[in-house]
Design an enzyme around this catalytic site. Sequence first.
Site, mmCIF file in Angstrom:
data_model
loop_
_atom_site.group_PDB
_atom_site.id
_atom_site.type_symbol
_atom_site.label_atom_id
_atom_site.label_comp_id
_atom_site.label_asym_id
_atom_site.label_seq_id
_atom_site.Cartn_x
_atom_site.Cartn_y
_atom_site.Cartn_z
ATOM 1 N N GLY A 15 17.054 29.126 19.372
ATOM 2 C CA GLY A 15 17.548 30.275 18.614
ATOM 3 C C GLY A 15 18.149 29.843 17.283
ATOM 4 O O GLY A 15 18.607 28.712 17.115
ATOM 5 N N ARG A 19 24.273 34.842 14.138
ATOM 6 C CA ARG A 19 25.668 35.259 14.015
ATOM 7 C C ARG A 19 26.576 34.156 13.467
ATOM 8 O O ARG A 19 27.697 34.410 13.044
ATOM 9 C CB ARG A 19 26.185 35.746 15.384
ATOM 10 C CG ARG A 19 25.596 37.084 15.804
ATOM 11 C CD ARG A 19 25.824 37.383 17.281
ATOM 12 N NE ARG A 19 24.874 36.707 18.148
ATOM 13 C CZ ARG A 19 24.896 36.763 19.477
ATOM 14 N NH1 ARG A 19 25.828 37.445 20.093
ATOM 15 N NH2 ARG A 19 23.980 36.122 20.191
ATOM 16 N N ASN A 234 28.492 31.828 19.744
ATOM 17 C CA ASN A 234 27.546 32.629 18.971
ATOM 18 C C ASN A 234 27.982 32.850 17.538
ATOM 19 O O ASN A 234 27.177 33.183 16.682
ATOM 20 C CB ASN A 234 27.334 33.986 19.649
ATOM 21 C CG ASN A 234 26.759 33.804 21.047
ATOM 22 O OD1 ASN A 234 25.701 33.225 21.214
ATOM 23 N ND2 ASN A 234 27.487 34.265 22.051
ATOM 24 N N ASN A 383 52.091 -12.528 0.610
ATOM 25 C CA ASN A 383 52.686 -11.264 0.190
ATOM 26 C C ASN A 383 52.068 -10.830 -1.135
ATOM 27 O O ASN A 383 51.988 -11.613 -2.079
ATOM 28 C CB ASN A 383 54.196 -11.424 0.029
ATOM 29 C CG ASN A 383 54.862 -10.074 -0.119
ATOM 30 O OD1 ASN A 383 55.142 -9.405 0.868
ATOM 31 N ND2 ASN A 383 55.085 -9.649 -1.356
ATOM 32 N N TYR A 393 35.339 -4.430 -9.362
ATOM 33 C CA TYR A 393 34.137 -3.779 -9.888
ATOM 34 C C TYR A 393 34.058 -3.983 -11.387
ATOM 35 O O TYR A 393 34.978 -3.613 -12.126
ATOM 36 C CB TYR A 393 34.227 -2.278 -9.549
ATOM 37 C CG TYR A 393 33.003 -1.468 -9.852
ATOM 38 C CD1 TYR A 393 31.727 -1.947 -9.540
ATOM 39 C CD2 TYR A 393 33.111 -0.212 -10.441
ATOM 40 C CE1 TYR A 393 30.606 -1.192 -9.815
ATOM 41 C CE2 TYR A 393 31.991 0.548 -10.710
ATOM 42 C CZ TYR A 393 30.739 0.059 -10.395
ATOM 43 O OH TYR A 393 29.629 0.811 -10.662
ATOM 44 N N ALA A 429 54.473 -11.954 -12.173
ATOM 45 C CA ALA A 429 54.378 -10.486 -12.249
ATOM 46 C C ALA A 429 53.698 -10.084 -13.550
ATOM 47 O O ALA A 429 53.922 -10.686 -14.596
ATOM 48 C CB ALA A 429 55.773 -9.881 -12.168
HETATM 49 C C1 UD1 Z 1 22.106 35.236 26.761
HETATM 50 C C2 UD1 Z 1 21.728 36.078 27.977
HETATM 51 C C3 UD1 Z 1 22.958 36.886 28.404
HETATM 52 C C4 UD1 Z 1 24.105 35.957 28.707
HETATM 53 C C5 UD1 Z 1 24.390 35.012 27.524
HETATM 54 C C6 UD1 Z 1 25.348 33.945 27.960
HETATM 55 C C7 UD1 Z 1 19.365 36.676 27.852
HETATM 56 C C8 UD1 Z 1 18.377 37.724 27.455
HETATM 57 N N1 UD1 Z 1 20.644 36.973 27.632
HETATM 58 O O1 UD1 Z 1 22.441 36.126 25.719
HETATM 59 O O2 UD1 Z 1 22.642 37.637 29.559
HETATM 60 O O3 UD1 Z 1 25.271 36.709 29.000
HETATM 61 O O4 UD1 Z 1 23.173 34.356 27.109
HETATM 62 O O5 UD1 Z 1 25.738 33.114 26.922
HETATM 63 O O6 UD1 Z 1 18.967 35.651 28.376
HETATM 64 N N2 UD1 Z 1 16.988 30.794 22.919
HETATM 65 C C9 UD1 Z 1 15.771 30.169 22.812
HETATM 66 N N3 UD1 Z 1 14.667 30.889 22.506
HETATM 67 C C10 UD1 Z 1 14.708 32.222 22.327
HETATM 68 C C11 UD1 Z 1 15.954 32.875 22.452
HETATM 69 C C12 UD1 Z 1 17.073 32.144 22.752
HETATM 70 O O7 UD1 Z 1 15.695 28.945 22.962
HETATM 71 O O8 UD1 Z 1 13.650 32.803 22.073
HETATM 72 C C13 UD1 Z 1 18.178 30.020 23.230
HETATM 73 C C14 UD1 Z 1 19.253 30.091 22.177
HETATM 74 O O9 UD1 Z 1 19.093 29.040 21.236
HETATM 75 C C15 UD1 Z 1 20.537 29.923 22.990
HETATM 76 C C16 UD1 Z 1 20.167 30.475 24.356
HETATM 77 O O10 UD1 Z 1 18.759 30.523 24.400
HETATM 78 O O11 UD1 Z 1 20.911 28.568 23.115
HETATM 79 C C17 UD1 Z 1 20.724 31.867 24.565
HETATM 80 O O12 UD1 Z 1 20.251 32.703 23.513
HETATM 81 P P1 UD1 Z 1 21.232 33.691 22.754
HETATM 82 O O13 UD1 Z 1 20.478 34.375 21.697
HETATM 83 O O14 UD1 Z 1 22.493 33.025 22.422
HETATM 84 O O15 UD1 Z 1 21.453 34.733 23.948
HETATM 85 P P2 UD1 Z 1 22.684 35.677 24.182
HETATM 86 O O16 UD1 Z 1 22.522 36.885 23.349
HETATM 87 O O17 UD1 Z 1 23.932 34.925 24.075
HETATM 88 CA CA CA Z 2 24.548 32.831 23.497
#
Ligand code: UD1
Ligand code: CA
Length: 492
Positions: A15, A19, A234, A383, A393, A429
Amino acid sequence: MTDSRPAVAIVLAAGQGTRMKSATAKVLHTMCGRTLLGHVLAAVEPLQAQQTLVVVGHGRDQVMAELEKSADGAKPVIQEEQNGTGHAVRLALDAAGEVEGAVVVVPGDTPLLTTATIEALMRRHVETVAAATLLTARMPDPTGYGRIVRDADGHVTAIVEEKDADERIRQLDEVGTSVYVFDAAKLRANLARLTTDNAQGEEYLTDVIGLLVADGDVVASVTADDHRETLGVNDQVQKAEARRLMRDRIVEHWMREGVTITDPQTTWMGVGVRLEADVTLHQNTQLHGNTTIKSGAVVGPDCTLTNTTVHAGATVVKSHCDGAEIGPGATIGPYSYLRPGTTLGARSKAGAYVEMKAATVGDDSKVPHLSYVGDAEIGERSNIGAATVFVNYDGIEKHRTKVGDDVRVGSDTMLVAPVEVGDGAYTAAGSVITEDVPPGAIGVARERQRNIEGWVEKRRAGTKSAEAARRAREGSTIGTESTGAGEQGEQQ
Ligand code: UD1
Ligand code: CA
């Protein structure tokens, strides 16, 4: 007997972390000595999964470089488009091949998650012979998380994302943490059934739970003892909160090992720091990298130490040290700046407003005040007078200076490198030393003083100085109070 190790551990890290509002991929943001991803991998590593796969997407070049550097055996799986957590896990499972047994899934943005918690989840999974076992948490503020829906008997029936939840579900404070153990075959079958028919148009991993329940499969759960462990990062506010919690955890660990920390709230350190019992840390101290502090040493207040070793009984006050080694019983500061390659011997001193770089200072040698020591080697018991500069330099290249044992460098000496001051030698000195001073000699390199009698009365007539000069000449100063202007400043 089945292997208690998971077949696959999947870390979700593709992801963007919109945010965070940052150009850096979310999982590469750092706290307490590691990236967010690094902390998660450190928690996963002891599980000894047969394969550890990290789903990468946004900023993948940097994320893969980080994996290369720091993660033993974790392999990246590329997710070109971030179509959701379910999609990410599907790609990882495809990359894992024909596996069976337990699949652990953890998000890459949950830095406080511990190995013990994942192990507890694994145990519950095995005991209950579940198709899926999920870690839940009760959040004082569940905003943004998926909510756990249970039936009248308390069994999990679904996870509903906040964006898809109605008002009744939003009232629930039990949330999904994105930490799961799945049976590989059940997971594979149900990932294939996911749709994007939801508020975010993504394949939600959370929907696998509802599908399993509808099929009558066992879905088990563990609720975290401490919801803070499952905090997802996040945004920058959650990052700061997670960093604070991790700091508390690290600081508490060292206090239990016998370290005195006078103000835990203003003491920060990373996971790579090593401390011994009977170390004292005073307020506003930050320890980074692999900083190591030995028994009896006192650091702080107001110190920042990075990759620095402080040996037994040394004291460091209000100083900034990076890549330095501080010998036993040495005293540093206040206001010292020790840069990489500085090694100070036993009972040595770097005093107020002293900067050092690539400098070796022998046992019992002292640089007490206002000096720059760069690219230098100082022997034992020497000292260095106040305001000495190791002039290293020439505008193009750096050069080294060598000062022997039992040397006395006079205040305000410029040691113009390359130059050597032999054992037992002195410098006068105010000297600008451009040539070697042999052992036992005194190097004098300054203008001889000449006084022009009567100059002030003649050339500054009418000033207070001229008036004072006249009184002095006429012997009328006897009995008038001293102005203090002639007092010598302390020098050592
Ligand atoms: C997700 C969960 C939510 C949970 C929360 C806990 C889902 C749909 N939601 O929401 O229920 O309460 O985590 O922290 O699973 N990522 C990918 N590929 C993607 C999307 C996300 O690798 O396509 C990774 C992100 O980098 C992240 C993790 O998955 O490390 C979670 O994704 P994020 O977008 O943070 O999900 P939340 O909205 O927090
Ligand atoms: Ca998350």
